[in-house]
Structure formats: C-alpha cells, structure tokens
Scaffold this motif. Structure first.
Motif, PDB file in Angstrom:
ATOM      1  N   TYR A  76       1.149  -1.184   0.337  1.00  0.00           N
ATOM      2  CA  TYR A  76      -0.345   0.038   0.124  1.00  0.00           C
ATOM      3  C   TYR A  76       1.107   1.050  -0.168  1.00  0.00           C
ATOM      4  CZ  TYR A  76      -3.344   3.629   2.258  1.00  0.00           C
ATOM      5  OH  TYR A  76      -3.732   4.762   2.472  1.00  0.00           O
ATOM      6  N   ALA A  77       1.770   1.191   0.769  1.00  0.00           N
ATOM      7  CA  ALA A  77       2.815   2.262   0.885  1.00  0.00           C
ATOM      8  C   ALA A  77       3.692   2.470  -0.688  1.00  0.00           C
ATOM      9  CB  ALA A  77       3.919   2.013   2.057  1.00  0.00           C
ATOM     10  N   GLN A  78       4.164   1.876  -1.052  1.00  0.00           N
ATOM     11  CA  GLN A  78       4.515   1.720  -2.377  1.00  0.00           C
ATOM     12  C   GLN A  78       3.278   1.501  -3.799  1.00  0.00           C
ATOM     13  OE1 GLN A  78       6.226  -1.581  -4.043  1.00  0.00           O
ATOM     14  NE2 GLN A  78       7.794  -0.983  -4.790  1.00  0.00           N
ATOM     15  N   SER A  79       2.527   1.437  -3.613  1.00  0.00           N
ATOM     16  CA  SER A  79       1.351   2.710  -4.188  1.00  0.00           C
ATOM     17  C   SER A  79       1.203   3.619  -4.330  1.00  0.00           C
ATOM     18  CB  SER A  79       0.379   1.288  -4.272  1.00  0.00           C
ATOM     19  OG  SER A  79       0.000   1.863  -2.726  1.00  0.00           O
ATOM     20  N   LEU A  80       1.518   4.389  -2.683  1.00  0.00           N
ATOM     21  CA  LEU A  80       1.367   5.092  -2.792  1.00  0.00           C
ATOM     22  C   LEU A  80       2.134   6.293  -3.175  1.00  0.00           C
ATOM     23  CD1 LEU A  80      -0.357   5.755   1.188  1.00  0.00           C
ATOM     24  CD2 LEU A  80      -1.616   6.201  -1.379  1.00  0.00           C
ATOM     25  N   LEU A  81       3.023   5.506  -3.180  1.00  0.00           N
ATOM     26  CA  LEU A  81       4.645   6.850  -3.798  1.00  0.00           C
ATOM     27  C   LEU A  81       4.212   7.414  -5.092  1.00  0.00           C
ATOM     28  CD1 LEU A  81       6.993   5.041  -1.838  1.00  0.00           C
ATOM     29  CD2 LEU A  81       5.972   7.448  -1.349  1.00  0.00           C
ATOM     30  N   LYS A  82       3.516   6.465  -6.000  1.00  0.00           N
ATOM     31  CA  LYS A  82       3.805   5.904  -7.160  1.00  0.00           C
ATOM     32  C   LYS A  82       1.922   7.077  -7.762  1.00  0.00           C
ATOM     33  CE  LYS A  82       5.879   1.682  -7.911  1.00  0.00           C
ATOM     34  NZ  LYS A  82       5.804   0.636  -8.624  1.00  0.00           N
ATOM     35  N   ALA A  83       1.289   7.864  -6.477  1.00  0.00           N
ATOM     36  CA  ALA A  83       0.102   8.121  -7.380  1.00  0.00           C
ATOM     37  C   ALA A  83       0.183   9.567  -7.329  1.00  0.00           C
ATOM     38  CB  ALA A  83      -0.810   8.202  -5.981  1.00  0.00           C
ATOM     39  N   LYS A  84      -0.536   9.596  -8.504  1.00  0.00           N
ATOM     40  CA  LYS A  84      -0.567  10.387  -9.536  1.00  0.00           C
ATOM     41  C   LYS A  84      -1.286  12.291  -8.811  1.00  0.00           C
ATOM     42  CE  LYS A  84       0.744   8.809 -14.012  1.00  0.00           C
ATOM     43  NZ  LYS A  84      -0.349   7.299 -13.553  1.00  0.00           N
ATOM     44  N   ASP A  85      -2.029  12.435  -7.951  1.00  0.00           N
ATOM     45  CA  ASP A  85      -2.542  12.673  -7.556  1.00  0.00           C
ATOM     46  C   ASP A  85      -3.736  12.355  -5.941  1.00  0.00           C
ATOM     47  OD1 ASP A  85      -4.749  11.581  -8.296  1.00  0.00           O
ATOM     48  OD2 ASP A  85      -5.627  13.375 -10.441  1.00  0.00           O
ATOM     49  N   LEU A  86      -4.082  13.584  -5.734  1.00  0.00           N
ATOM     50  CA  LEU A  86      -5.032  13.205  -4.400  1.00  0.00           C
ATOM     51  C   LEU A  86      -6.320  11.758  -4.335  1.00  0.00           C
ATOM     52  CD1 LEU A  86      -5.512  13.637  -1.668  1.00  0.00           C
ATOM     53  CD2 LEU A  86      -7.294  15.771  -1.910  1.00  0.00           C
ATOM     54  N   PRO A  87      -7.133  12.682  -5.515  1.00  0.00           N
ATOM     55  CA  PRO A  87      -7.978  11.457  -6.319  1.00  0.00           C
ATOM     56  C   PRO A  87      -7.550   9.721  -6.339  1.00  0.00           C
ATOM     57  CG  PRO A  87      -8.429  13.471  -7.484  1.00  0.00           C
ATOM     58  CD  PRO A  87      -7.165  13.036  -6.537  1.00  0.00           C
ATOM     59  N   GLU A  88      -6.588   9.788  -6.754  1.00  0.00           N
ATOM     60  CA  GLU A  88      -5.821   8.301  -6.292  1.00  0.00           C
ATOM     61  C   GLU A  88      -5.512   8.181  -5.518  1.00  0.00           C
ATOM     62  OE1 GLU A  88      -2.029   6.229  -9.084  1.00  0.00           O
ATOM     63  OE2 GLU A  88      -2.966   7.851  -9.692  1.00  0.00           O
ATOM     64  N   VAL A  89      -4.771   9.020  -4.531  1.00  0.00           N
ATOM     65  CA  VAL A  89      -4.358   8.260  -3.159  1.00  0.00           C
ATOM     66  C   VAL A  89      -5.522   7.700  -2.322  1.00  0.00           C
ATOM     67  CG1 VAL A  89      -3.990   9.422  -1.162  1.00  0.00           C
ATOM     68  CG2 VAL A  89      -2.229   9.853  -3.173  1.00  0.00           C
ATOM     69  N   MET A  90      -6.908   8.868  -2.858  1.00  0.00           N
ATOM     70  CA  MET A  90      -8.069   8.531  -1.564  1.00  0.00           C
ATOM     71  C   MET A  90      -8.751   7.038  -2.133  1.00  0.00           C
ATOM     72  SD  MET A  90      -8.267  10.498  -0.428  1.00  0.00           S
ATOM     73  CE  MET A  90     -10.044  10.259   0.948  1.00  0.00           C
ATOM     74  N   LYS A  91      -8.597   6.741  -3.141  1.00  0.00           N
ATOM     75  CA  LYS A  91      -8.935   5.452  -4.208  1.00  0.00           C
ATOM     76  C   LYS A  91      -7.985   4.131  -3.920  1.00  0.00           C
ATOM     77  CE  LYS A  91      -8.963   3.324  -8.497  1.00  0.00           C
ATOM     78  NZ  LYS A  91      -8.006   1.992  -9.179  1.00  0.00           N
ATOM     79  N   LEU A  92      -6.984   4.590  -3.413  1.00  0.00           N
ATOM     80  CA  LEU A  92      -5.906   3.677  -3.237  1.00  0.00           C
ATOM     81  C   LEU A  92      -6.287   3.159  -1.675  1.00  0.00           C
ATOM     82  CD1 LEU A  92      -2.664   4.939  -4.741  1.00  0.00           C
ATOM     83  CD2 LEU A  92      -4.129   2.537  -5.330  1.00  0.00           C
ATOM     84  N   HIS A  93      -6.521   4.556  -1.218  1.00  0.00           N
ATOM     85  CA  HIS A  93      -6.854   4.310   0.058  1.00  0.00           C
ATOM     86  C   HIS A  93      -7.902   3.329   0.712  1.00  0.00           C
ATOM     87  CE1 HIS A  93      -6.832   4.776   4.764  1.00  0.00           C
ATOM     88  NE2 HIS A  93      -8.044   4.898   4.384  1.00  0.00           N
TER      89      HIS A  93
END
Length: 127
Positions: A76-93
């Motif tokens: 999860y932490a690694q995927s957050l590092l690759k997120a492009k924007d806040l909506p993607e962060v929220m989706k990953l979370h």
C-alpha cells in the motif's frame, strides 16, 4: 496382672480387630487416592501436550497473519508513492482499507476456528 490372670493394660481382641480393619480401610482408601492422583497427573500431561500443540498452531498462524498484513501495508505504501494525485490516493486508500477489513475478518474467523479446535482437543477425554 489382674486376679483372673489377664493383663489390665492389654488391648481387647475386639478392639484390636476393629483397629486393624480400620487401618486396612484407610490403607485401601489411600492407595485408591494415589492411583486416582497418578491418573489425573497423566491426564493433565496429555492435556498439556494438546494445549501446547494448539498454542503452537495459534502462534504460527498469528505470525503468518502479521507477515501478510505487514506485506499488504508495504505494498500500500509503495502504491501511494506512485500515486499521481489526491483522487488516486483516496482510491488507493479505500481499496487498501476494504481489502484489509476482508483479510482481518477472514483471519479472525480462521483464528476462532483454530482456537475452538484447540480447546476441543484439550478437553477431549483421552482413551
């Protein structure tokens, strides 16, 4: 000695017989108690082995769950590092939280089954 030739301090035969019978009963009761105590100790040893096996399985499973959960967190932490924007962060979370909730529910269910099985094994009479 008394006038009739009997020792006045001698224990009467009936009393001696009764005392011997009481002693025999006490000896038998003690032997039976010791036999029961040895049996109980043996059963406790068998139960201890069952409990130990159950505890080992529970510990092993808990370590396995911890390993999986830490790996999921790292992923999860690694995927957050690759997120492009806040909506993607929220989706990953959201995805991470949902997957962890499912995993924790499965782990709790599985652990409950293991604990129940270990408890049943520990209380099952040995034949």
């Amino acid at each position: 000695m008394s006038d009739d030739g009997r020792d006045p301090f001698a224990i009467p035969k009936d009393m001696r017989t009764m005392a011997e019978a009481s002693f025999d009963q006490a000896r038998k009761a003690f032997d039976k108690f010791m036999e029961s105590a040895k049996t109980a100790a043996g059963n406790a040893e068998e139960r201890r082995d069952s409990v130990r096996a159950g505890a080992k399985e529970i510990g092993s499973k808990a370590v396995s769950y911890a390993e999986k959960n830490v790996q999921a967190s790292l992923d999860y932490a690694q995927s957050l590092l690759k997120a492009k924007d806040l909506p993607e962060v929220m989706k990953l979370h959201s995805e991470y939280v949902q997957s962890q909730m499912r995993a924790l529910a499965e782990q709790a269910s599985e652990m409950g089954q293991i604990v129940s099985r270990a408890a049943m094994d520990a209380t099952r009479p040995k034949s």
